[in-house]
Design a protein around this motif. Structure first.
Motif, mmCIF file in Angstrom:
data_model
loop_
_atom_site.group_PDB
_atom_site.id
_atom_site.type_symbol
_atom_site.label_atom_id
_atom_site.label_comp_id
_atom_site.label_asym_id
_atom_site.label_seq_id
_atom_site.Cartn_x
_atom_site.Cartn_y
_atom_site.Cartn_z
ATOM 1 N N GLU B 52 0.844 -1.197 0.000
ATOM 2 C CA GLU B 52 0.000 0.000 0.000
ATOM 3 C C GLU B 52 0.876 1.243 0.000
ATOM 4 O O GLU B 52 1.840 1.337 0.761
ATOM 5 N N GLY B 53 0.562 2.157 -0.905
ATOM 6 C CA GLY B 53 1.301 3.411 -0.967
ATOM 7 C C GLY B 53 2.490 3.405 -1.902
ATOM 8 O O GLY B 53 3.130 4.435 -2.096
ATOM 9 N N THR B 54 2.808 2.250 -2.494
ATOM 10 C CA THR B 54 3.941 2.182 -3.431
ATOM 11 C C THR B 54 3.479 1.621 -4.762
ATOM 12 O O THR B 54 2.652 0.705 -4.811
ATOM 13 N N THR B 55 4.019 2.194 -5.846
ATOM 14 C CA THR B 55 3.779 1.658 -7.179
ATOM 15 C C THR B 55 5.067 1.744 -7.981
ATOM 16 O O THR B 55 5.885 2.649 -7.737
ATOM 17 N N ASP B 56 5.243 0.811 -8.900
ATOM 18 C CA ASP B 56 6.437 0.805 -9.734
ATOM 19 C C ASP B 56 6.077 0.396 -11.152
ATOM 20 O O ASP B 56 5.131 -0.370 -11.363
ATOM 21 N N LYS B 57 6.870 0.891 -12.105
ATOM 22 C CA LYS B 57 6.637 0.562 -13.500
ATOM 23 C C LYS B 57 7.081 -0.857 -13.793
ATOM 24 O O LYS B 57 8.065 -1.346 -13.236
ATOM 25 N N GLY B 58 6.346 -1.478 -14.699
ATOM 26 C CA GLY B 58 6.722 -2.789 -15.188
ATOM 27 C C GLY B 58 7.364 -2.684 -16.556
ATOM 28 O O GLY B 58 8.044 -1.710 -16.864
ATOM 29 N N GLU B 59 7.068 -3.666 -17.389
ATOM 30 C CA GLU B 59 7.695 -3.754 -18.705
ATOM 31 C C GLU B 59 7.108 -2.757 -19.702
ATOM 32 O O GLU B 59 7.808 -2.221 -20.548
ATOM 33 N N VAL B 60 5.790 -2.506 -19.617
ATOM 34 C CA VAL B 60 5.100 -1.689 -20.623
ATOM 35 C C VAL B 60 4.230 -0.611 -19.980
ATOM 36 O O VAL B 60 3.014 -0.605 -20.129
ATOM 37 N N PRO B 61 4.813 0.364 -19.280
ATOM 38 C CA PRO B 61 4.006 1.328 -18.535
ATOM 39 C C PRO B 61 3.488 2.519 -19.338
ATOM 40 O O PRO B 61 2.588 3.231 -18.878
ATOM 41 N N ASN B 62 4.047 2.748 -20.533
ATOM 42 C CA ASN B 62 3.707 3.982 -21.255
ATOM 43 C C ASN B 62 2.224 4.034 -21.610
ATOM 44 O O ASN B 62 1.668 3.091 -22.156
ATOM 45 N N GLY B 63 1.610 5.155 -21.329
ATOM 46 C CA GLY B 63 0.190 5.355 -21.625
ATOM 47 C C GLY B 63 -0.727 4.983 -20.479
ATOM 48 O O GLY B 63 -1.947 5.092 -20.610
ATOM 49 N N TYR B 64 -0.143 4.552 -19.381
ATOM 50 C CA TYR B 64 -0.948 4.119 -18.221
ATOM 51 C C TYR B 64 -0.494 4.834 -16.948
ATOM 52 O O TYR B 64 0.669 5.224 -16.822
ATOM 53 N N ASN B 65 -1.428 4.962 -16.015
ATOM 54 C CA ASN B 65 -1.112 5.385 -14.659
ATOM 55 C C ASN B 65 -1.855 4.470 -13.696
ATOM 56 O O ASN B 65 -2.876 3.875 -14.062
ATOM 57 N N VAL B 66 -1.348 4.379 -12.475
ATOM 58 C CA VAL B 66 -1.993 3.516 -11.484
ATOM 59 C C VAL B 66 -2.136 4.249 -10.170
ATOM 60 O O VAL B 66 -1.450 5.234 -9.892
ATOM 61 N N SER B 67 -3.059 3.723 -9.368
ATOM 62 C CA SER B 67 -3.245 4.222 -8.005
ATOM 63 C C SER B 67 -3.486 3.052 -7.081
ATOM 64 O O SER B 67 -4.350 2.217 -7.361
ATOM 65 N N ARG B 68 -2.690 2.978 -6.024
ATOM 66 C CA ARG B 68 -2.972 1.966 -4.990
ATOM 67 C C ARG B 68 -3.731 2.703 -3.896
ATOM 68 O O ARG B 68 -3.143 3.330 -3.015
ATOM 69 N N LEU B 69 -5.036 2.639 -3.992
ATOM 70 C CA LEU B 69 -5.911 3.444 -3.142
ATOM 71 C C LEU B 69 -5.826 3.017 -1.692
ATOM 72 O O LEU B 69 -5.907 3.832 -0.772
ATOM 73 N N ASN B 70 -5.721 1.751 -1.461
ATOM 74 C CA ASN B 70 -5.585 1.167 -0.126
ATOM 75 C C ASN B 70 -5.072 -0.251 -0.335
ATOM 76 O O ASN B 70 -4.722 -0.629 -1.460
ATOM 77 N N LYS B 71 -5.042 -1.050 0.702
ATOM 78 C CA LYS B 71 -4.478 -2.387 0.538
ATOM 79 C C LYS B 71 -5.324 -3.230 -0.406
ATOM 80 O O LYS B 71 -4.816 -4.106 -1.092
ATOM 81 N N ARG B 72 -6.619 -2.987 -0.446
ATOM 82 C CA ARG B 72 -7.529 -3.810 -1.250
ATOM 83 C C ARG B 72 -7.537 -3.417 -2.724
ATOM 84 O O ARG B 72 -7.748 -4.271 -3.571
ATOM 85 N N GLU B 73 -7.381 -2.149 -3.044
ATOM 86 C CA GLU B 73 -7.713 -1.668 -4.389
ATOM 87 C C GLU B 73 -6.498 -1.129 -5.138
ATOM 88 O O GLU B 73 -5.665 -0.395 -4.586
ATOM 89 N N PHE B 74 -6.455 -1.470 -6.419
ATOM 90 C CA PHE B 74 -5.349 -1.046 -7.295
ATOM 91 C C PHE B 74 -5.974 -0.753 -8.659
ATOM 92 O O PHE B 74 -6.433 -1.663 -9.341
ATOM 93 N N SER B 75 -6.006 0.522 -9.047
ATOM 94 C CA SER B 75 -6.680 0.903 -10.287
ATOM 95 C C SER B 75 -5.674 1.260 -11.372
ATOM 96 O O SER B 75 -4.558 1.709 -11.088
ATOM 97 N N LEU B 76 -6.094 1.050 -12.615
ATOM 98 C CA LEU B 76 -5.269 1.330 -13.795
ATOM 99 C C LEU B 76 -6.010 2.343 -14.655
ATOM 100 O O LEU B 76 -7.165 2.121 -15.006
ATOM 101 N N ARG B 77 -5.346 3.440 -14.996
ATOM 102 C CA ARG B 77 -6.003 4.494 -15.761
ATOM 103 C C ARG B 77 -5.332 4.691 -17.120
ATOM 104 O O ARG B 77 -4.093 4.745 -17.192
ATOM 105 N N LEU B 78 -6.180 4.790 -18.129
ATOM 106 C CA LEU B 78 -5.739 5.175 -19.464
ATOM 107 C C LEU B 78 -6.186 6.613 -19.672
ATOM 108 O O LEU B 78 -7.385 6.892 -19.713
ATOM 109 N N GLU B 79 -5.259 7.535 -19.757
ATOM 110 C CA GLU B 79 -5.616 8.951 -19.847
ATOM 111 C C GLU B 79 -6.114 9.327 -21.243
ATOM 112 O O GLU B 79 -7.027 10.124 -21.391
ATOM 113 N N SER B 80 -5.504 8.765 -22.253
ATOM 114 C CA SER B 80 -5.877 9.064 -23.637
ATOM 115 C C SER B 80 -5.690 7.778 -24.443
ATOM 116 O O SER B 80 -4.600 7.492 -24.921
ATOM 117 N N ALA B 81 -6.762 7.003 -24.534
ATOM 118 C CA ALA B 81 -6.659 5.663 -25.105
ATOM 119 C C ALA B 81 -6.214 5.686 -26.562
ATOM 120 O O ALA B 81 -6.600 6.577 -27.347
#
Lengths: 106, 114
Positions: B52-81
């Motif tokens: 919780e509270g940490t995120t790191d890029k993987g192999e193909v992160p370009n075009g995506y953002n993430v949020s680890r909202l709490n221990k349960r939830e991890f969201s992936l956002r496409l800003e401009s698909a």
């Protein structure tokens, strides 16, 4: 170069046949996983192993750490075994093979 | 105990639209991952969160953002698909120790970008 290579890519078998899917990897690992992905898309973990052999029902998974090789065997194959089988290894991250598509014909 | 859940299951976007893929796990795991799966390629890591509270890029992160909202939830956002982001997306939460038929992947989100 893929860190995890599977063979064969595609496999068709008659019901009842003994099936072997192979996986070779090139990175240091702490564990190897065999996953099953059905046509509906969901991925299920079948085995996680770090040495030796595991068996559940008609499925057997083996690993040879020295040779960096694992096999998944299916005995008495059945059409419901038709799926994509994916080998994955845990090193400093997960590395996945491209999968073996198995079709078992009645 | 639902394991790992993802929403939506299917989505069609037009180029340039944005959206967020939601993932939640009820197994009290620290780690959560986002992967994409494309034909002929293995699952590829987009982003991961070791805790919780940490995120790191993987192999193909370009075009995506993430949020680890709490221990349960991890969201992936496409800003401009973009059409290149057409794929099947899987959220996963690795389990230490294994047993047969132990599911640690979500059901997947099939995304098409037109």
């Amino acid at each position: 170069k893929n860190e995890v290579e599977q063979s064969p890519q595609n496999l068709t078998a008659q019901e009842g046949e003994f099936i072997t899917i192979n996986c070779s990897y090139s990175v240091g690992i702490s564990a190897l996983h065999w996953l099953q992905q059905h046509p509906g898309g969901g991925i299920v973990s079948l085995f996680m192993l770090s040495s030796g052999k595991k068996k559940h029902g008609r499925l057997i998974a083996t690993i040879n750490i020295q040779e960096k090789h694992s096999s998944l065997h299916i005995t008495a194959s059945h059409p419901r075994d038709s799926a994509v089988y994916i080998c994955a290894v845990t090193g400093n991250q997960f590395y996945f093979g491209t999968g073996t598509s198995l079709t078992v014909i009645p | 105990n639902a394991g790992v859940t993802q929403t939506p299951k299917f989505q069609v976007l037009k180029t340039g639209q944005s959206m967020t893929l939601q993932c939640a796990q009820d197994m009290n795991h620290n780690s959560m991952y986002w992967y994409r799966q494309d034909p002929g390629m293995g699952l590829r890591l987009i982003y991961y969160s070791a805790s919780e509270g940490t995120t790191d890029k993987g192999e193909v992160p370009n075009g995506y953002n993430v949020s680890r909202l709490n221990k349960r939830e991890f969201s992936l956002r496409l800003e401009s698909a973009a059409p290149s982001q057409t794929s099947v997306y899987f959220c996963a939460s690795p389990i230490a120790g294994g047993s047969y038929n132990e599911q640690f992947f979500g059901p997947g989100t099939r995304l098409t970008v037109l």
